[in-house]
Design a protein around this motif. Structure first.
Motif, PDB file in Angstrom:
ATOM      1  N   VAL A  16    -139.329-119.088  29.335  1.00 18.25           N
ATOM      2  CA  VAL A  16    -140.626-118.462  29.579  1.00 18.25           C
ATOM      3  C   VAL A  16    -141.615-118.842  28.472  1.00 18.25           C
ATOM      4  CG1 VAL A  16    -141.772-116.235  29.960  1.00 18.25           C
ATOM      5  CG2 VAL A  16    -139.418-116.549  30.685  1.00 18.25           C
ATOM      6  N   GLY A  17    -141.091-119.392  27.401  1.00 20.85           N
ATOM      7  CA  GLY A  17    -141.918-119.666  26.230  1.00 20.85           C
ATOM      8  C   GLY A  17    -143.111-120.567  26.486  1.00 20.85           C
ATOM      9  N   LEU A  18    -142.929-121.588  27.320  1.00 19.59           N
ATOM     10  CA  LEU A  18    -144.042-122.510  27.548  1.00 19.59           C
ATOM     11  C   LEU A  18    -145.205-121.820  28.268  1.00 19.59           C
ATOM     12  CD1 LEU A  18    -145.161-125.303  27.057  1.00 19.59           C
ATOM     13  CD2 LEU A  18    -144.065-126.051  29.185  1.00 19.59           C
ATOM     14  N   PRO A  19    -144.974-121.071  29.357  1.00 21.55           N
ATOM     15  CA  PRO A  19    -146.104-120.338  29.950  1.00 21.55           C
ATOM     16  C   PRO A  19    -146.747-119.336  28.985  1.00 21.55           C
ATOM     17  CG  PRO A  19    -144.265-120.415  31.489  1.00 21.55           C
ATOM     18  CD  PRO A  19    -143.767-120.984  30.207  1.00 21.55           C
ATOM     19  N   VAL A  20    -145.954-118.679  28.154  1.00 22.06           N
ATOM     20  CA  VAL A  20    -146.530-117.770  27.162  1.00 22.06           C
ATOM     21  C   VAL A  20    -147.386-118.555  26.175  1.00 22.06           C
ATOM     22  CG1 VAL A  20    -146.042-116.125  25.301  1.00 22.06           C
ATOM     23  CG2 VAL A  20    -144.664-116.084  27.388  1.00 22.06           C
ATOM     24  N   ASN A 151    -142.122-110.100  34.186  1.00 20.69           N
ATOM     25  CA  ASN A 151    -143.003-109.324  35.058  1.00 20.69           C
ATOM     26  C   ASN A 151    -144.443-109.821  35.022  1.00 20.69           C
ATOM     27  OD1 ASN A 151    -140.837-107.707  35.706  1.00 20.69           O
ATOM     28  ND2 ASN A 151    -141.428-106.023  34.349  1.00 20.69           N
ATOM     29  N   PHE A 152    -144.772-110.619  34.000  1.00 21.92           N
ATOM     30  CA  PHE A 152    -146.139-111.129  33.865  1.00 21.92           C
ATOM     31  C   PHE A 152    -146.275-112.568  34.358  1.00 21.92           C
ATOM     32  CE2 PHE A 152    -145.618-107.783  30.717  1.00 21.92           C
ATOM     33  CZ  PHE A 152    -146.700-106.967  31.020  1.00 21.92           C
ATOM     34  N   LEU A 153    -145.204-113.116  34.918  1.00 29.34           N
ATOM     35  CA  LEU A 153    -145.238-114.473  35.472  1.00 29.34           C
ATOM     36  C   LEU A 153    -145.569-114.404  36.952  1.00 29.34           C
ATOM     37  CD1 LEU A 153    -142.142-116.435  34.094  1.00 29.34           C
ATOM     38  CD2 LEU A 153    -144.545-116.993  33.727  1.00 29.34           C
ATOM     39  N   ASN A 154    -146.545-115.206  37.389  1.00 29.05           N
ATOM     40  CA  ASN A 154    -146.806-115.282  38.827  1.00 29.05           C
ATOM     41  C   ASN A 154    -145.960-116.386  39.454  1.00 29.05           C
ATOM     42  OD1 ASN A 154    -148.087-117.731  38.343  1.00 29.05           O
ATOM     43  ND2 ASN A 154    -150.159-116.924  38.632  1.00 29.05           N
ATOM     44  N   ASP A 155    -146.157-116.650  40.708  1.00 25.75           N
ATOM     45  CA  ASP A 155    -145.326-117.624  41.418  1.00 25.75           C
ATOM     46  C   ASP A 155    -145.485-119.036  40.880  1.00 25.75           C
ATOM     47  OD1 ASP A 155    -144.348-115.615  43.014  1.00 25.75           O
ATOM     48  OD2 ASP A 155    -145.769-115.981  44.651  1.00 25.75           O
ATOM     49  N   PRO A 161    -151.827-111.753  32.087  1.00 24.83           N
ATOM     50  CA  PRO A 161    -151.728-110.712  31.065  1.00 24.83           C
ATOM     51  C   PRO A 161    -152.353-109.400  31.513  1.00 24.83           C
ATOM     52  CG  PRO A 161    -153.558-112.147  30.564  1.00 24.83           C
ATOM     53  CD  PRO A 161    -152.887-112.739  31.782  1.00 24.83           C
ATOM     54  N   ASN A 162    -151.905-108.314  30.889  1.00 29.64           N
ATOM     55  CA  ASN A 162    -152.584-107.038  31.081  1.00 29.64           C
ATOM     56  C   ASN A 162    -153.582-106.825  29.948  1.00 29.64           C
ATOM     57  OD1 ASN A 162    -151.077-106.184  28.858  1.00 29.64           O
ATOM     58  ND2 ASN A 162    -149.589-105.055  30.098  1.00 29.64           N
ATOM     59  N   ASP A 163    -154.291-105.738  29.973  1.00 27.76           N
ATOM     60  CA  ASP A 163    -155.332-105.483  28.971  1.00 27.76           C
ATOM     61  C   ASP A 163    -154.746-105.307  27.573  1.00 27.76           C
ATOM     62  OD1 ASP A 163    -157.277-105.658  30.905  1.00 27.76           O
ATOM     63  OD2 ASP A 163    -157.488-103.482  31.171  1.00 27.76           O
ATOM     64  N   VAL A 164    -153.561-104.729  27.488  1.00 29.93           N
ATOM     65  CA  VAL A 164    -152.927-104.544  26.178  1.00 29.93           C
ATOM     66  C   VAL A 164    -152.631-105.893  25.534  1.00 29.93           C
ATOM     67  CG1 VAL A 164    -150.864-103.666  24.989  1.00 29.93           C
ATOM     68  CG2 VAL A 164    -151.949-102.309  26.801  1.00 29.93           C
TER      69      VAL A 164
END
Length: 197
Positions: A16-20, A151-155, A161-164
């Protein structure tokens, strides 16, 4: 205006690191406080486990991969480490990349963007602070910690991201600008790395 390197620590397939990393890169570009931003993926850098015979403080590198890594880190004024948590700690590839060098890290701020499950990678972030401070780096108090990151990854494997998360990123990047500027005089007084210690 600073040169910011965003280092993606995870190298494993399906990470997941690359999308982050791509998300925080977009936040940094939108922020506008940096003259040059580069996403540095340790999977592409592909450093072998430490194979230099001399202590890194001497900067007497015999391998081209180390000389290239030294040049990349030397040109940076600050870093963001995008890091997972493995078994309550940070991953070996990030530690290896840090340990290759010495002087190149000095007096540079580092922001921690950690992710994981319920802990959001915070245990790994705490553990790495004693490593970076040994190298005269300054870990920022402001950080981004992402719990249940998938939970923050889309298809399309893009972080939504959320506001936080967005407010945490802005606070960290604001602090990066302030701390980098304050540390700059110390970096200009650093001895030539080729001179050793």
């Amino acid at each position: 205006m600073a040169n910011l390197k965003i280092i993606v620590a995870s190298t494993r397939p399906g990470r997941v690191g690359l999308p982050v990393g791509q998300w925080i890169e977009a936040e940094a570009r939108e922020h506008g406080g940096f003259d040059d931003i580069e996403l540095v993926d340790l999977a592409e850098v592909n450093l072998p486990f430490m194979n230099e015979p001399n202590h890194p403080r001497l900067a007497q590198y015999i391998h081209q991969h180390t000389r290239d890594w030294s040049a990349k880190i030397s040109e940076a004024d600050g870093f963001l480490f995008v890091m997972p948590e493995y078994n309550y700690g940070y991953n070996a590839e990030l530690k290896n990349a840090i340990d290759y060098l010495h002087n190149e890290w000095h007096y540079k701020p580092v922001g921690l963007v950690s992710y994981g499950g319920v802990s959001a990678g915070t245990r790994a972030a705490q553990m790495i602070k004693q490593v970076v401070t040994t190298l005269k780096m300054i870990p920022l108090n402001d950080a981004v910690s992402i719990p249940f990151v998938r939970n923050f990854l889309n298809d399309d494997s893009v972080i939504v991201p959320n506001d936080v998360m967005k407010s945490a990123a802005k606070a960290m990047l604001d602090e990066m600008v302030r701390v980098e500027s304050a540390l700059r005089p110390l970096r200009t007084q650093e001895p030539d790395t080729a001179a050793g210690a």
